[in-house]
Design a protein around this motif. Structure first.
Motif, PDB file in Angstrom:
ATOM      1  N   TYR A 216      -9.954  26.598  -0.401  1.00 22.71           N
ATOM      2  CA  TYR A 216      -9.808  25.531   0.897  1.00 22.71           C
ATOM      3  C   TYR A 216     -11.791  25.641   1.689  1.00 22.71           C
ATOM      4  CZ  TYR A 216      -5.956  22.164   1.569  1.00 22.71           C
ATOM      5  OH  TYR A 216      -5.969  21.141   1.088  1.00 22.71           O
ATOM      6  N   LEU A 217     -12.733  25.141   1.474  1.00 25.83           N
ATOM      7  CA  LEU A 217     -13.545  25.171   2.302  1.00 25.83           C
ATOM      8  C   LEU A 217     -14.076  25.198   3.498  1.00 25.83           C
ATOM      9  CD1 LEU A 217     -17.230  26.653   2.423  1.00 25.83           C
ATOM     10  CD2 LEU A 217     -17.454  24.796   0.946  1.00 25.83           C
ATOM     11  N   TYR A 218     -13.781  25.879   4.420  1.00 31.89           N
ATOM     12  CA  TYR A 218     -13.935  25.146   5.896  1.00 31.89           C
ATOM     13  C   TYR A 218     -16.198  25.424   7.040  1.00 31.89           C
ATOM     14  CZ  TYR A 218      -9.279  24.369   6.564  1.00 31.89           C
ATOM     15  OH  TYR A 218      -8.103  23.567   6.678  1.00 31.89           O
ATOM     16  N   PHE A 219     -16.690  24.438   7.196  1.00 32.92           N
ATOM     17  CA  PHE A 219     -17.354  24.672   7.798  1.00 32.92           C
ATOM     18  C   PHE A 219     -17.858  24.464   9.273  1.00 32.92           C
ATOM     19  CE2 PHE A 219     -19.745  23.397   3.037  1.00 32.92           C
ATOM     20  CZ  PHE A 219     -20.622  24.717   3.418  1.00 32.92           C
ATOM     21  N   GLU A 220     -18.303  24.666  10.559  1.00 33.93           N
ATOM     22  CA  GLU A 220     -18.652  24.370  11.025  1.00 33.93           C
ATOM     23  C   GLU A 220     -19.852  23.493  11.104  1.00 33.93           C
ATOM     24  OE1 GLU A 220     -19.961  25.354  16.083  1.00 33.93           O
ATOM     25  OE2 GLU A 220     -18.161  26.306  15.561  1.00 33.93           O
ATOM     26  N   ILE A 221     -20.682  22.437  11.880  1.00 31.22           N
ATOM     27  CA  ILE A 221     -21.601  21.457  11.430  1.00 31.22           C
ATOM     28  C   ILE A 221     -23.014  21.094  12.451  1.00 31.22           C
ATOM     29  CG2 ILE A 221     -20.436  20.941   8.960  1.00 31.22           C
ATOM     30  CD1 ILE A 221     -20.021  17.873  10.542  1.00 31.22           C
ATOM     31  N   ASN A 222     -23.183  20.706  12.611  1.00 34.41           N
ATOM     32  CA  ASN A 222     -23.960  19.722  12.821  1.00 34.41           C
ATOM     33  C   ASN A 222     -24.455  18.620  13.142  1.00 34.41           C
ATOM     34  OD1 ASN A 222     -26.352  17.963  14.263  1.00 34.41           O
ATOM     35  ND2 ASN A 222     -27.848  19.978  13.360  1.00 34.41           N
ATOM     36  N   GLU A 223     -23.529  18.117  14.323  1.00 32.95           N
ATOM     37  CA  GLU A 223     -23.034  16.197  13.973  1.00 32.95           C
ATOM     38  C   GLU A 223     -23.645  15.780  13.906  1.00 32.95           C
ATOM     39  OE1 GLU A 223     -24.049  14.913  18.299  1.00 32.95           O
ATOM     40  OE2 GLU A 223     -23.693  16.870  18.841  1.00 32.95           O
ATOM     41  N   ALA A 224     -24.608  15.440  13.472  1.00 34.26           N
ATOM     42  CA  ALA A 224     -25.647  14.411  13.228  1.00 34.26           C
ATOM     43  C   ALA A 224     -25.874  14.552  11.553  1.00 34.26           C
ATOM     44  CB  ALA A 224     -27.039  14.932  13.015  1.00 34.26           C
TER      45      ALA A 224
ATOM     46  N   ASP B  98     -15.122  17.147  17.165  1.00 37.90           N
ATOM     47  CA  ASP B  98     -13.907  18.754  18.913  1.00 37.90           C
ATOM     48  C   ASP B  98     -13.421  17.792  19.259  1.00 37.90           C
ATOM     49  OD1 ASP B  98     -16.359  17.031  20.184  1.00 37.90           O
ATOM     50  OD2 ASP B  98     -17.614  18.982  19.413  1.00 37.90           O
ATOM     51  N   ILE B  99     -12.612  18.533  20.670  1.00 34.77           N
ATOM     52  CA  ILE B  99     -12.826  17.898  21.700  1.00 34.77           C
ATOM     53  C   ILE B  99     -13.528  16.961  22.794  1.00 34.77           C
ATOM     54  CG2 ILE B  99     -13.471  19.481  23.367  1.00 34.77           C
ATOM     55  CD1 ILE B  99     -10.570  19.617  24.571  1.00 34.77           C
ATOM     56  N   ASN B 100     -14.183  16.434  21.996  1.00 41.34           N
ATOM     57  CA  ASN B 100     -15.700  15.935  23.182  1.00 41.34           C
ATOM     58  C   ASN B 100     -16.144  14.974  21.673  1.00 41.34           C
ATOM     59  OD1 ASN B 100     -16.639  17.732  25.336  1.00 41.34           O
ATOM     60  ND2 ASN B 100     -17.084  19.153  23.733  1.00 41.34           N
ATOM     61  N   GLY B 101     -15.119  14.444  20.462  1.00 37.27           N
ATOM     62  CA  GLY B 101     -15.404  13.028  19.378  1.00 37.27           C
ATOM     63  C   GLY B 101     -16.565  13.437  19.492  1.00 37.27           C
ATOM     64  N   LYS B 102     -17.297  15.012  18.927  1.00 33.28           N
ATOM     65  CA  LYS B 102     -18.745  15.003  18.092  1.00 33.28           C
ATOM     66  C   LYS B 102     -17.890  14.885  16.288  1.00 33.28           C
ATOM     67  CE  LYS B 102     -21.643  15.753  22.114  1.00 33.28           C
ATOM     68  NZ  LYS B 102     -23.036  16.557  22.004  1.00 33.28           N
TER      69      LYS B 102
ATOM     70  N   ASN C 125     -16.826  26.984  22.137  1.00 31.61           N
ATOM     71  CA  ASN C 125     -15.488  26.760  21.921  1.00 31.61           C
ATOM     72  C   ASN C 125     -14.962  25.826  21.190  1.00 31.61           C
ATOM     73  OD1 ASN C 125     -15.626  27.951  25.072  1.00 31.61           O
ATOM     74  ND2 ASN C 125     -15.702  25.759  26.188  1.00 31.61           N
ATOM     75  N   GLU C 126     -16.425  25.020  20.176  1.00 34.52           N
ATOM     76  CA  GLU C 126     -15.685  24.556  19.127  1.00 34.52           C
ATOM     77  C   GLU C 126     -15.748  25.397  18.195  1.00 34.52           C
ATOM     78  OE1 GLU C 126     -19.424  22.017  21.445  1.00 34.52           O
ATOM     79  OE2 GLU C 126     -18.827  25.125  21.626  1.00 34.52           O
ATOM     80  N   THR C 127     -16.505  26.207  18.187  1.00 36.27           N
ATOM     81  CA  THR C 127     -15.854  27.232  17.341  1.00 36.27           C
ATOM     82  C   THR C 127     -14.497  27.869  17.060  1.00 36.27           C
ATOM     83  OG1 THR C 127     -18.127  28.121  16.895  1.00 36.27           O
ATOM     84  CG2 THR C 127     -16.035  29.542  16.109  1.00 36.27           C
ATOM     85  N   GLU C 128     -13.569  27.700  18.587  1.00 39.25           N
ATOM     86  CA  GLU C 128     -12.227  27.877  18.266  1.00 39.25           C
ATOM     87  C   GLU C 128     -11.271  26.801  17.966  1.00 39.25           C
ATOM     88  OE1 GLU C 128     -11.626  30.448  22.650  1.00 39.25           O
ATOM     89  OE2 GLU C 128     -12.043  28.440  23.034  1.00 39.25           O
ATOM     90  N   GLU C 129     -12.024  25.683  17.985  1.00 41.51           N
ATOM     91  CA  GLU C 129     -11.202  24.233  17.270  1.00 41.51           C
ATOM     92  C   GLU C 129     -11.072  24.797  15.524  1.00 41.51           C
ATOM     93  OE1 GLU C 129     -12.023  20.714  18.925  1.00 41.51           O
ATOM     94  OE2 GLU C 129     -13.121  21.299  20.549  1.00 41.51           O
TER      95      GLU C 129
END
Length: 286
Positions: free
Chosen positions: A234-242, A264-268, A93-97
């Motif tokens: 532009y460069l976009y990354f999905e990341i480890n929240e840490a 994300d929707i969970n605040g991370k 789901n996070e990747t949908e965001e």
């Protein structure tokens, strides 16, 4: 036999390895897929004749801990279904965001590169949602590329697929307006926190990075972006929240500005993106 009896039998078996609410969802998914019935049919206690062999096989795979998406051979993503198999990660789901953010911010004719495409869910969705976009997707895995090409054909998406290693020095793919990646970012030490069905079935190559080098892929991709993005691209990354701050710093080193961390929707912290700016050649990193 009736549906309610069969439902209760499967549910009692699955609750030994899954939480009750998840087990109920899994039983309904395989019922819908293999019996073409709904929850209403179960409530009405409709009769059932011969139990299909395909249903029994699917249930056996679920009991063994295989993810339901692999059992069914598909996973939902951004309103579409993508074929998935153990050669690719199951879309999250996070990747949908991540996709939604790009779709909202980038209209018109744009040349896009997806690095580490897996099932193709990001690249294919962007090709379909951004009608004027020209999309190229790369991956090192032959299995992943075969699955991604199949998804593109099934969903009538037009884009280019190329076998490339993200970690190689030069991708030799030309220039782009936008680059996006959801690279491996789970630390080896985080294995103990992950569900067993993920560890035993999803591709390790697409999941883990060494504890000693957590930004391995981000460093390589940021350098590719420095060389292959057009000015103001532009460069976009999905990341480890840490590692949001660390990814931001890496992008700054490669000449990016207006860098944002998006939760994300969970605040991370889940997405980092920024714009390429031209550096003075005397200060440009090697």
């Amino acid at each position: 036999m009736n549906l309610r009896t069969l439902y209760k039998h499967y549910l009692s078996e699955l609750t030994s390895i899954y939480p009750d609410s998840e087990a109920k969802t899994l039983v309904m998914w395989i019922f819908e897929a293999h019996l073409s019935v709904s929850r209403k049919d179960i409530l009405n206690n409709s009769p059932i004749g011969i139990i299909p062999e395909s249903l029994e096989k699917a249930f056996t795979r679920l009991i063994a801990g295989e993810p339901i998406q692999y059992v069914l051979g598909e996973a939902p993503f951004y309103g579409r279904f993508f074929h998935v198999a153990p050669g690719v990660l199951i879309p999250r789901n996070e990747t949908e965001e991540l996709v939604q953010l790009i779709v909202q911010k980038h209209k018109g004719k744009v040349k896009i590169l997806d690095l580490g495409t897996g099932s193709g869910c990001i690249a294919i969705t962007l090709a379909l949602e951004c009608a004027k976009a020209e999309v190229t997707a790369i991956d090192i895995s032959d299995d992943a590329l075969a699955i991604a090409k199949h998804n593109a054909e099934t969903l009538n998406a037009k884009l280019n697929f190329v076998k490339k290693d993200i970690l190689q020095a030069d991708l030799q793919l030309g220039t782009f307006d936008l680059m996006v990646s959801n690279p491996p970012y789970v630390l080896e030490r985080e294995r103990s926190l992950m569900q067993k069905n993920v560890l035993e079935h999803e591709p390790q190559l697409a999941l883990f990075v060494p504890d000693s080098d957590p930004l391995r892929f981000y460093k390589a991709i940021a350098k590719h972006a420095r060389e292959n993005l057009k000015s103001n691209g532009y460069l976009y990354f999905e990341i480890n929240e840490a590692f949001g701050v660390e990814v931001v710093e890496q992008m700054k080193l490669e000449g990016f500005s207006d860098i944002q961390i998006y939760q994300d929707i969970n605040g991370k912290d889940r997405i980092v993106y920024g714009k390429k700016t031209e550096l003075d050649k005397s200060t440009k990193p090697e």
